[in-house]
Write a protein that holds these residues in place. Structure first.
Motif, PDB file in Angstrom:
ATOM      1  N   ASP A 105     -20.856  20.374  -3.967  1.00 30.25           N
ATOM      2  CA  ASP A 105     -20.844  20.581  -5.420  1.00 30.25           C
ATOM      3  C   ASP A 105     -21.154  19.275  -6.146  1.00 30.25           C
ATOM      4  N   PRO A 106     -22.401  18.817  -6.126  1.00 30.98           N
ATOM      5  CA  PRO A 106     -22.716  17.560  -6.805  1.00 30.98           C
ATOM      6  C   PRO A 106     -22.506  17.601  -8.309  1.00 30.98           C
ATOM      7  N   ALA A 107     -22.576  18.805  -8.911  1.00 36.12           N
ATOM      8  CA  ALA A 107     -22.359  18.921 -10.356  1.00 36.12           C
ATOM      9  C   ALA A 107     -20.927  18.571 -10.749  1.00 36.12           C
ATOM     10  N   ARG A 108     -20.086  18.394  -9.771  1.00 33.32           N
ATOM     11  CA  ARG A 108     -18.712  17.978 -10.036  1.00 33.32           C
ATOM     12  C   ARG A 108     -18.662  16.650 -10.788  1.00 33.32           C
ATOM     13  N   ILE A 109     -19.718  15.868 -10.694  1.00 34.90           N
ATOM     14  CA  ILE A 109     -19.761  14.582 -11.385  1.00 34.90           C
ATOM     15  C   ILE A 109     -19.526  14.748 -12.884  1.00 34.90           C
ATOM     16  N   ASN A 110     -19.899  15.897 -13.433  1.00 31.72           N
ATOM     17  CA  ASN A 110     -19.745  16.138 -14.868  1.00 31.72           C
ATOM     18  C   ASN A 110     -18.393  16.721 -15.244  1.00 31.72           C
ATOM     19  N   ARG A 111     -17.500  16.904 -14.259  1.00 32.14           N
ATOM     20  CA  ARG A 111     -16.174  17.453 -14.556  1.00 32.14           C
ATOM     21  C   ARG A 111     -15.047  16.452 -14.296  1.00 32.14           C
ATOM     22  N   LEU A 112     -15.400  15.245 -13.914  1.00 27.48           N
ATOM     23  CA  LEU A 112     -14.365  14.264 -13.585  1.00 27.48           C
ATOM     24  C   LEU A 112     -13.505  13.928 -14.804  1.00 27.48           C
ATOM     25  N   GLU A 113     -14.133  13.741 -15.937  1.00 27.59           N
ATOM     26  CA  GLU A 113     -13.369  13.430 -17.138  1.00 27.59           C
ATOM     27  C   GLU A 113     -12.455  14.585 -17.525  1.00 27.59           C
ATOM     28  N   ASP A 114     -12.907  15.819 -17.302  1.00 28.66           N
ATOM     29  CA  ASP A 114     -12.067  16.975 -17.624  1.00 28.66           C
ATOM     30  C   ASP A 114     -10.788  16.961 -16.793  1.00 28.66           C
ATOM     31  N   GLU A 115     -10.924  16.591 -15.511  1.00 32.09           N
ATOM     32  CA  GLU A 115      -9.740  16.542 -14.651  1.00 32.09           C
ATOM     33  C   GLU A 115      -8.758  15.464 -15.116  1.00 32.09           C
ATOM     34  N   LEU A 116      -9.292  14.325 -15.516  1.00 29.38           N
ATOM     35  CA  LEU A 116      -8.418  13.267 -16.032  1.00 29.38           C
ATOM     36  C   LEU A 116      -7.744  13.695 -17.329  1.00 29.38           C
ATOM     37  N   ALA A 117      -8.446  14.499 -18.122  1.00 32.26           N
ATOM     38  CA  ALA A 117      -7.895  14.942 -19.398  1.00 32.26           C
ATOM     39  C   ALA A 117      -6.727  15.920 -19.224  1.00 32.26           C
ATOM     40  N   LYS A 118      -6.652  16.575 -18.078  1.00 33.93           N
ATOM     41  CA  LYS A 118      -5.582  17.552 -17.838  1.00 33.93           C
ATOM     42  C   LYS A 118      -4.242  16.897 -17.509  1.00 33.93           C
ATOM     43  N   VAL A 119      -4.260  15.615 -17.160  1.00 39.61           N
ATOM     44  CA  VAL A 119      -3.049  14.953 -16.690  1.00 39.61           C
ATOM     45  C   VAL A 119      -2.067  14.752 -17.844  1.00 39.61           C
ATOM     46  N   ALA A 179       0.835  -1.207   0.000  1.00 35.31           N
ATOM     47  CA  ALA A 179       0.000   0.000   0.000  1.00 35.31           C
ATOM     48  C   ALA A 179       0.864   1.249   0.000  1.00 35.31           C
ATOM     49  N   TYR A 180       0.464   2.226  -0.788  1.00 30.24           N
ATOM     50  CA  TYR A 180       1.134   3.531  -0.871  1.00 30.24           C
ATOM     51  C   TYR A 180       0.147   4.614  -0.448  1.00 30.24           C
ATOM     52  N   HIS A 181       0.619   5.606   0.279  1.00 26.38           N
ATOM     53  CA  HIS A 181      -0.239   6.735   0.634  1.00 26.38           C
ATOM     54  C   HIS A 181      -0.573   7.536  -0.622  1.00 26.38           C
ATOM     55  N   MET A 182      -1.835   7.894  -0.752  1.00 29.46           N
ATOM     56  CA  MET A 182      -2.329   8.643  -1.908  1.00 29.46           C
ATOM     57  C   MET A 182      -2.024  10.135  -1.782  1.00 29.46           C
ATOM     58  N   PRO A 183      -1.966  10.844  -2.912  1.00 30.71           N
ATOM     59  CA  PRO A 183      -1.917  12.317  -2.867  1.00 30.71           C
ATOM     60  C   PRO A 183      -3.217  12.868  -2.291  1.00 30.71           C
ATOM     61  N   PRO A 184      -3.212  14.116  -1.825  1.00 24.93           N
ATOM     62  CA  PRO A 184      -4.447  14.718  -1.313  1.00 24.93           C
ATOM     63  C   PRO A 184      -5.556  14.695  -2.366  1.00 24.93           C
ATOM     64  N   ARG A 185      -6.759  14.422  -1.912  1.00 26.10           N
ATOM     65  CA  ARG A 185      -7.913  14.357  -2.810  1.00 26.10           C
ATOM     66  C   ARG A 185      -8.081  15.669  -3.578  1.00 26.10           C
ATOM     67  N   ASN A 186      -8.336  15.558  -4.866  1.00 26.46           N
ATOM     68  CA  ASN A 186      -8.595  16.672  -5.794  1.00 26.46           C
ATOM     69  C   ASN A 186      -7.343  17.450  -6.193  1.00 26.46           C
ATOM     70  N   SER A 187      -6.183  17.054  -5.712  1.00 27.25           N
ATOM     71  CA  SER A 187      -4.946  17.697  -6.166  1.00 27.25           C
ATOM     72  C   SER A 187      -4.614  17.194  -7.570  1.00 27.25           C
ATOM     73  N   PRO A 188      -3.765  17.902  -8.323  1.00 19.87           N
ATOM     74  CA  PRO A 188      -3.371  17.387  -9.645  1.00 19.87           C
ATOM     75  C   PRO A 188      -2.774  15.987  -9.561  1.00 19.87           C
ATOM     76  N   GLU A 189      -2.009  15.730  -8.501  1.00 16.48           N
ATOM     77  CA  GLU A 189      -1.386  14.415  -8.352  1.00 16.48           C
ATOM     78  C   GLU A 189      -2.429  13.321  -8.089  1.00 16.48           C
ATOM     79  N   TYR A 190      -3.520  13.686  -7.442  1.00 14.10           N
ATOM     80  CA  TYR A 190      -4.610  12.732  -7.205  1.00 14.10           C
ATOM     81  C   TYR A 190      -5.149  12.188  -8.525  1.00 14.10           C
ATOM     82  N   TRP A 191      -5.362  13.078  -9.481  1.00 10.68           N
ATOM     83  CA  TRP A 191      -5.863  12.646 -10.786  1.00 10.68           C
ATOM     84  C   TRP A 191      -4.801  11.834 -11.520  1.00 10.68           C
ATOM     85  N   ALA A 192      -3.543  12.225 -11.355  1.00 13.90           N
ATOM     86  CA  ALA A 192      -2.477  11.450 -11.980  1.00 13.90           C
ATOM     87  C   ALA A 192      -2.421  10.032 -11.410  1.00 13.90           C
ATOM     88  N   MET A 193      -2.657   9.886 -10.093  1.00 13.98           N
ATOM     89  CA  MET A 193      -2.668   8.554  -9.494  1.00 13.98           C
ATOM     90  C   MET A 193      -3.836   7.721 -10.027  1.00 13.98           C
TER      91      MET A 193
END
Length: 482
Positions: free
Chosen positions: A441-455, A307-321
């Motif tokens: 911010d429940p509408a965040r559900i529609n931005r998850l793919e955008d965050e992955l696309a930034k990586v 097990a590895y400790h994860m980056p902080p939630r919603n950080s750029p590194e979180y999406w990279a993980m």
């Protein structure tokens, strides 16, 4: 009956608590059976929208409201089938349960099925079944939830019933003693008397984390379960099961205006309750690899988990993980599967992910990325670790190529859609409720793919260098007693 499920890309997987966490599931019997905020303007009916990769993306309709008593309300209309998922999520999980009361949040979840002001013991269950629905409840790191999936015509009835038990749970000494016994038996069945019981979902957080809130036995020590008193249960209910600590989410076939009117009718007169300060749940940076060994008298083969400790939630590194997980561990095309299974034959399979009790989206605190496998006795932990390092070092020493990154994005997108469809589409409600609770911010559900696309490849390499370093991991080896 208790059972545990996981929202996974492949659908509904039933098994042990290893999949999701302490969960009260009631299977239907064979048929007998602050001021209200302005709502987020509802989008047009769900439709595909372009993504940065040129693919098309599904848009989830989201309406968000807040009642005067602080209750959050999320509505997502989907008229593709005449059913509705009703979820009530409370912003209290086992991560911050009282010290010396391990397993208390899970115990309390059981109590919620023991009767309320107008519904006697188990009558809530029978009410759902009589309306042709299914129901469930679970306790996770950062929330406790209850949900029903029913035909659309039963929506008002379900809202009344959920408000009834939020209004006043029927807590008695008899029910408490009964459910203490149920939970203790559950611990014995799923952990103490089970081969590999607690591996790695229960064992690893206790070994890898330093902060008690993240590292205690959240399923519950038997002595702590016995120590819970009626006063404990009543105080816990009064504090945390309050409208200003909850969200009601509806996903399915309903008229939004009518659904919101019903929510107001049944929930608006519930009083808000001051919430206690949140404890500090941060984890220090791990500077040295940890190693533990566990002898399992019921196990037939050795087991291995890392097990590895994860980056902080919603950080750029979180999406990279999130994309590193797809590259390294998700599917038979993943680097670890190819190396450990296909090429070296060290194991028959390797699995894991972020948040073994849910998914990478529905938690709100320190988390682990975990991989685990079973192997033959002639394969040493050192051999396995060396092969794992061989795969991980490749992403730490050089950027991934464009084709690998694009494949990881496609896999992450597929997994997300699978989670949203899980349990008859309830996965969408789960994400909406989590984002309302944790991010407002429940509408965040529609931005998850955008965050992955930034990586970018560079961010993936930088993340791997920091979070997949050997000093940031914990190794657990399980050995058969023989």
């Amino acid at each position: 009956m208790m059972r545990f499920t996981r929202l996974a890309a492949t659908g509904l997987v039933a098994g042990t608590l290893a999949c999701t966490g302490p969960q009260a599931t009631v299977q239907p019997e064979k048929p007998v059976e602050a001021q209200e905020a302005s709502p987020t303007p509802p989008p047009a009916p769900a439709e595909a929208a372009p993504t940065t990769q040129g693919a098309r993306r599904f848009q989830v309709p989201v309406e968000y409201h807040k009642l005067d008593n602080g209750l959050k309300v999320v509505l997502s209309r989907d008229s593709s089938a005449p059913k509705v998922a009703v979820g009530v999520y409370y912003n209290i999980g086992f991560r911050i349960e009282p010290k010396d009361r391990t397993g208390f949040a899970h115990l309390f979840e059981h109590m919620m099925f023991q009767g309320s002001k107008n519904l006697g013991k188990m009558e809530f269950v029978r009410l759902v079944q009589a309306n042709g629905g299914v129901l469930n409840g679970s306790t996770r790191f950062d929330f406790t939830n209850y949900f029903e999936i029913v035909p659309s015509h039963a929506l008002e009835t379900m809202l009344w019933a959920e408000a009834d038990r939020m209004r006043g749970l029927a807590v008695t000494q008899e029910n408490l003693v009964n459910q203490q016994g149920v939970v203790k038996n559950e611990v014995k069945v799923n952990v103490l008397n089970q081969p590999y019981g607690g591996f790695p979902w229960l064992d690893m957080p206790q070994l890898a984390n330093s902060n008690w809130y993240n590292a205690h036995n959240f399923y519950g020590d038997l002595e702590d379960l016995d120590a819970a008193t009626l006063e404990d249960v009543q105080a816990f209910f009064k504090t945390y099961y309050a409208p200003n600590n909850a969200v009601v989410v509806l996903v399915g076939d309903f008229e939004s205006q009518q659904a919101l009117a019903w929510v107001k009718k049944y929930f608006s007169d519930l009083p808000a309750v001051p919430q206690p300060p949140q404890p500090d749940i941060r984890e220090p940076r791990q500077e040295k690899m940890k190693r533990s060994e566990k002898v399992d008298p019921l196990a037939q083969r050795p087991a291995f988990a890392l097990a590895y400790h994860m980056p902080p939630r919603n950080s750029p590194e979180y999406w990279a993980m999130g994309l590193l997980h797809q590259i390294l561990l998700e599917g038979k095309d993943s680097a670890l599967y190819q190396n450990l299974v296909q090429q070296k034959g060290l194991t028959g399979d390797v699995s894991g992910g972020t948040n073994l009790l849910g998914n990478m989206y529905n938690y709100n605190g320190p988390m682990l990325w975990t991989l685990s496998l079973f192997h033959d006795a002639d394969k040493s932990p050192e051999t396995l670790l060396s092969a794992i390092d061989e795969s991980i070092e490749k992403v730490r020493t050089s950027p991934v190529d464009a084709a690998t990154l694009e494949r990881a994005r496609i896999k992450a997108r597929s997994e997300l859609y699978g989670q949203m469809e899980g349990i008859f589409g309830f996965g969408t409600a789960d994400l909406l409720a989590s984002f309302a609770l944790f991010d407002d911010d429940p509408a965040r559900i529609n931005r998850l793919e955008d965050e992955l696309a930034k990586v970018t490849p560079e961010l993936i390499q930088k993340t791997a260098q920091e979070y997949l370093r050997p000093d940031n991991r914990t190794l657990l080896v399980v050995k058969p007693k023989s």
